[in-house]
Design an enzyme around this catalytic site. Structure first.
Site: not given
Length: 448
Positions: A20, A23
């Protein structure tokens, strides 16, 4: 137990967080406002709001995570913030943001493998201990004591290498070349092995044994190192240092024979002759019964004196920083190739869906690798990181690969795929993912 739970939390938490963060990092660099960075799903158990307004949360269910970005498709966006919305960025920026998660997993795998290399890589040379008849390797002239050098053109310096090459051969039809060094000779020899849809439809627990090989091991003498307190052997009067000579009047010369006889006689009295110092004694052993793979076997509660390995078979290498990084790249590339190949073979029906694993198996393997030491745990994490990266790149809506598919079409057509088609695809993708998860969890339960 606490160490096992901690190892699972660390493994999953680090992989998800790094994915994550990939991202998140690229989104911020592309000028996208991140509303929430969450590790886990469900109810938050920890929440923190940063200076930029991003909410960082740790949620109750640690089986994933997400980065929620400002997006006009998910609600009204103030005019002054529209330039920070994800959907207003050009297609190449959106591709970079979505691809950053899987790429982050590959980078993490490279780093972990590099750390393993810096710690020192110790392996056991693939010296053959036994050849099983009616198996692929039985087609060759290789004998017990010979050392494997390469399989199908791939160099093998350890049994781990052998296992990885064999995994890539599942479903293969054709001829492979096995190169090996006969015991006592300096020259190499090679033979061919003919495979025909090898292991298609099977679910072998041990690829090396399925190929017909058993790793060489030093003979383990039947000398007792430890007696489990309260166990069957303790009740029978065994002591550390005892040497087992006979069981039910059958001479035994190695520990494997002792194990075989004990396991074959649960809850059956055995007459055991031992040597204790200069004395010869006869003890009566009643093995307790335990269950293994659905079958009852005998258990005595004994530990054996570990054998000494031939130092010539133990290969240890330490890497410098640049060598370690190169090692990390090579190992990650090898694992990416193996994972992609395995998925392709599963889609072709060459590998059974019974091989799919879910969170229960991941937890068990994480626990076992943690028990085996730091390097085993790090290697498992690296492989899991590669798997997470590859799986997220699959062109399935709901996954990063599904988004990349739509953005790729948009880049070619110069206009986005319609919201209606995307919505339908996401529903199909969600159904497919839930079905795959159900199969994986069912397989996990079946393995218990």
């Amino acid at each position: 137990m606490m160490l096992n739970i901690l190892s699972i939390v660390v493994a999953l938490g680090l992989l998800i967080t790094f994915h994550e963060f990939g991202h998140f990092f690229v989104a911020r660099r592309c000028g996208v406002k991140v509303l929430r960075f969450s590790v886990g799903f469900g109810k938050p158990i920890y929440r923190y709001v940063g200076k930029t307004g991003t909410e960082y949360t740790l949620a109750l269910i640690p089986l994933g995570g997400y980065v929620r970005m400002l997006d006009e498709r998910e609600g009204n966006v103030p005019a002054e913030l529209k330039k920070q919305a994800f959907n207003t960025k050009n297609v190449w920026q959106r591709i970079a943001i979505v691809a950053a998660g899987p790429v982050a997993n590959f980078i993490l795998a490279i780093v972990i493998y590099a750390v393993v290399a810096l710690l020192g890589v110790q392996t056991i040379a693939p010296k053959v201990g036994k050849i099983d008849q009616n198996t692929p390797i039985a087609q060759t002239q290789i004998q017990a004591g010979d050392e494997l050098i390469s399989l199908d053109g791939e160099s093998v310096a350890s049994w781990e290498d052998v296992n990885l090459v064999l995994a890539s051969l599942i479903g293969k039809t054709g001829t492979i070349i096995v190169r090996y060094q006969p015991e006592g000779l300096s020259s190499l020899q090679e033979d061919t092995v003919q495979l025909n849809r090898w292991l298609v439809g099977d679910e072998p627990s041990n690829l090396i044994r399925a190929f017909g090989l058993s790793p060489w091991q030093p003979e383990v003498l039947p000398i007792i190192a430890q007696v489990v307190e309260g166990g069957a052997a303790s009740v029978a009067g065994f002591q550390s240092g005892d040497k087992i000579l006979e069981i039910n009047n059958r001479p035994v010369s190695n520990w494997q024979q002792v194990v075989g006889l004990v396991q074959a006689n649960p809850n059956k009295m055995l007459s055991v002759k031992i040597q204790r110092s200069q004395d010869f004694l006869e003890l009566l052993l009643l093995p307790k019964s335990t269950e293994q793979n659905g079958k009852k076997i005998g258990y005595a509660g004994l530990a054996v004196v570990p054998p000494k390995w031939d130092e010539g078979l133990i290969r240890e290498r330490y890497y410098g920083p640049f060598e370690a990084l190169s090692y990390g790249v090579a190992q990650t590339s090898k694992m990416v190739s193996l994972t992609v190949s395995s998925i392709g073979k599963m889609l072709q029906g060459l590998i059974s869906v019974d091989n799919l694993s879910g969170p229960i198996t991941i937890a068990k393997v994480a626990s076992a690798s943690a028990d085996s030491g730091l390097q085993s745990f790090l290697k498992f994490m690296a492989y899991l990181s590669v798997s997470l990266g590859v799986l997220n790149l699959l062109p399935i809506p709901m996954l990063d690969g599904g988004h990349l598919l739509f953005f790729g079409i948009e880049a070619i057509r110069r206009k986005p795929v319609s919201e209606k088609i995307q919505s339908m695809a996401y529903r199909v993708g969600a159904s497919l993912l839930f079905a795959l998860m159900a199969v994986a969890i069912f397989n996990d339960i079946a393995r218990l």
